[in-house]
Structures are given as C-alpha cells and as structure tokens.
Enzyme design. Sequence first.
Site, mmCIF file in Angstrom:
data_model
loop_
_atom_site.group_PDB
_atom_site.id
_atom_site.type_symbol
_atom_site.label_atom_id
_atom_site.label_comp_id
_atom_site.label_asym_id
_atom_site.label_seq_id
_atom_site.Cartn_x
_atom_site.Cartn_y
_atom_site.Cartn_z
ATOM 1 N N GLU A 125 0.806 -1.025 -0.042
ATOM 2 C CA GLU A 125 0.191 -0.011 -0.035
ATOM 3 C C GLU A 125 0.877 1.360 0.185
ATOM 4 O OE1 GLU A 125 -2.532 1.562 -0.893
ATOM 5 O OE2 GLU A 125 -4.125 1.640 0.830
ATOM 6 N N ASP A 126 0.608 2.259 -0.809
ATOM 7 C CA ASP A 126 0.964 3.630 -0.629
ATOM 8 C C ASP A 126 1.220 4.320 0.635
ATOM 9 O OD1 ASP A 126 -1.583 4.031 -0.733
ATOM 10 O OD2 ASP A 126 -1.626 5.687 -2.254
ATOM 11 N N ILE A 127 -0.004 4.158 1.436
ATOM 12 C CA ILE A 127 -0.024 5.254 2.245
ATOM 13 C C ILE A 127 -0.986 4.855 3.543
ATOM 14 C CG2 ILE A 127 -1.508 6.949 1.425
ATOM 15 C CD1 ILE A 127 -0.001 8.995 2.941
ATOM 16 N N VAL A 128 -0.805 4.968 4.889
ATOM 17 C CA VAL A 128 -1.630 4.553 5.823
ATOM 18 C C VAL A 128 -2.020 5.710 6.653
ATOM 19 C CG1 VAL A 128 -2.179 3.420 8.217
ATOM 20 C CG2 VAL A 128 -1.372 2.196 6.154
ATOM 21 N N ASP A 129 -3.234 6.333 6.670
ATOM 22 C CA ASP A 129 -3.671 7.449 7.432
ATOM 23 C C ASP A 129 -4.451 7.240 8.640
ATOM 24 O OD1 ASP A 129 -4.450 9.838 8.154
ATOM 25 O OD2 ASP A 129 -5.474 10.556 6.132
ATOM 26 N N GLY A 162 -6.109 4.067 8.543
ATOM 27 C CA GLY A 162 -5.923 2.495 8.762
ATOM 28 C C GLY A 162 -7.161 2.010 8.368
ATOM 29 N N LYS A 217 1.195 8.055 8.249
ATOM 30 C CA LYS A 217 1.188 9.321 8.970
ATOM 31 C C LYS A 217 1.288 9.212 10.529
ATOM 32 C CE LYS A 217 -1.228 11.820 5.268
ATOM 33 N NZ LYS A 217 -2.677 12.481 4.935
ATOM 34 N N ASP A 262 -1.782 10.601 -4.880
ATOM 35 C CA ASP A 262 -2.357 11.857 -5.850
ATOM 36 C C ASP A 262 -3.017 13.032 -4.746
ATOM 37 O OD1 ASP A 262 -4.491 9.966 -5.326
ATOM 38 O OD2 ASP A 262 -5.627 11.202 -6.398
ATOM 39 N N THR A 306 -8.421 1.613 4.923
ATOM 40 C CA THR A 306 -8.512 0.747 4.102
ATOM 41 C C THR A 306 -7.728 -0.536 4.166
ATOM 42 O OG1 THR A 306 -8.281 3.079 2.734
ATOM 43 C CG2 THR A 306 -7.648 1.140 1.627
HETATM 44 P P1 IMP Z 1 -7.070 5.326 5.386
HETATM 45 O O1 IMP Z 1 -7.795 4.576 4.934
HETATM 46 O O2 IMP Z 1 -7.224 6.552 6.181
HETATM 47 O O3 IMP Z 1 -5.629 4.833 6.025
HETATM 48 O O4 IMP Z 1 -6.393 6.008 4.081
HETATM 49 C C1 IMP Z 1 -5.523 5.483 2.960
HETATM 50 C C2 IMP Z 1 -5.908 5.923 1.668
HETATM 51 O O5 IMP Z 1 -6.216 7.304 1.556
HETATM 52 C C3 IMP Z 1 -4.586 5.581 1.024
HETATM 53 O O6 IMP Z 1 -4.710 4.459 0.295
HETATM 54 C C4 IMP Z 1 -4.642 6.848 -0.160
HETATM 55 O O7 IMP Z 1 -5.326 6.463 -1.193
HETATM 56 C C5 IMP Z 1 -5.488 7.808 0.613
HETATM 57 N N1 IMP Z 1 -4.653 8.838 1.359
HETATM 58 C C6 IMP Z 1 -4.685 9.216 2.753
HETATM 59 N N2 IMP Z 1 -3.551 10.171 2.884
HETATM 60 C C7 IMP Z 1 -3.122 10.625 1.726
HETATM 61 C C8 IMP Z 1 -2.268 11.443 1.201
HETATM 62 O O8 IMP Z 1 -1.569 12.342 2.236
HETATM 63 N N3 IMP Z 1 -2.033 11.671 -0.091
HETATM 64 C C9 IMP Z 1 -2.543 10.687 -0.932
HETATM 65 N N4 IMP Z 1 -3.671 9.957 -0.578
HETATM 66 C C10 IMP Z 1 -3.785 9.744 0.799
HETATM 67 MG MG MG Z 2 -4.242 3.869 -1.767
#
Ligand code: IMP
Ligand code: MG
Length: 182
Positions: A103-107, A109, A135, A162, A111
């Site tokens: 996965e590219d990024i975890v914010d 969590g 993050k 993106d 996803t």
């Molecule tokens: P989560 O489900 O909150 O962990 O968010 C994960 C998804 O949100 C990632 O797979 C990204 O597609 C998108 N995302 C979260 N933060 C960013 C960011 O800073 N830049 C780009 N995409 C992000």
């Molecule tokens: Mg993503």
Amino acid sequence: MTLTSLPPQLSRILISEEAIQQRVRELAQQISNDYASVERLYLVGVLRGAFIFLADLARHLTIPHVVDFIAVSSYGKSAASGAVRLLMDLREPVENQHVLLVEDIVDSGQTLDYLLHTLHGRRPASLHTCVLVQKKRDSLPVPVNYLGFEIPDVWVVGYGLDYADTFRTLPYIAELKPEVYQ
Ligand code: IMP
Ligand code: MG
C-alpha cells in the site's frame, strides 16, 4: 531538484527521490530475506496509489513472486471517513498463498484494515503488509510489517500518491499546500 521546479501547489519535498529509492531497495532486501524459504510471494498492490511503489519494490526482490492488484474506493480528498468498497478484485484465489499487501500510505488505517479482513477470510498461508508511508499517530491503527517512512499528518503527493488524480508521477513525495485541499 531545485525549489523553482516544484509545482506551485506544493510547499516542500518531504522525501527525495534518492531517499525513496534507497529505502525501497532496503525493504526489498528485507522482504527477500524474510520470505527466502517460501515457494513464491503473492504481491497485492492496492490501486491506484501503490502501482509505482510496487513496480520498484518487485523489481528489487530476489525471490520468486507474482504481482496482482486490488482496487478499493477512496473516501475522498481529505480526512473525512467513509465505508471502504471493493472496486476490483484479485485475479486468483489466495488460499495457501503467502500474501504481501503493498500500500502507498496509511492514514486512519481504514483501507488497510478492510483489506486485511477481506483477504484473511480467504485463508492465505500468511498475510503481511508493506506500506511506503504512514502518517504519524499516537496509536498504530493497523499492523504494518514493513514500513518505508513515517511522516507528519499532512497531505502528500508523488510516487503514486495523488491529489484529485494529479501529481502521481512525481519521483519524490511532497507536501501539498494546505490552502489547496482545505
Ligand atoms: P486510510 O484508510 O485513512 O488509512 O487512508 C488510506 C488511503 O487514503 C490511501 O490508500 C490513499 O489512497 C488515501 N490517502 C490518505 N492520505 C493521503 C495523502 O496524504 N496523499 C494521498 N493519498 C492519501
Ligand atoms: Mg491507496
């Protein structure tokens, strides 16, 4: 890379191209060591953000592997949460496969949590996660087994990431100016 060539919507480069490439090589080495005894590693890239990271990571692996993709709906541009939905599934069943989710990024969590639950139900031989950037949070929302970088809680773009489908192919990871997304 000089600051003058940074697109005007971006405030600064957080992770340089060189630092990313170096870290991706290290992660690939670590993964190759850890999975040295498995028949093959089943890589699952999460579309669309992980396609560049997965492409670079996979080419540095020294163990047998296959590449597959899964796509989930993103919840929008900012941090507003919503239900995660499966948009495109894997090509093969992963029962008895050694699966590594890339996965590219975890914010929040959300996803990764959704994907882990979904794939766990398919009885893989093992299931682990490799994330390029996370993050910084007080508590870790999901288990990340291989992590590239920890970053502050800002919106970042580049290297697959993106903002409204732009900036994905920048070679570095940069911070988007808050006034662009707020
Ligand atoms: P989560 O489900 O909150 O962990 O968010 C994960 C998804 O949100 C990632 O797979 C990204 O597609 C998108 N995302 C979260 N933060 C960013 C960011 O800073 N830049 C780009 N995409 C992000
Ligand atoms: Mg993503």
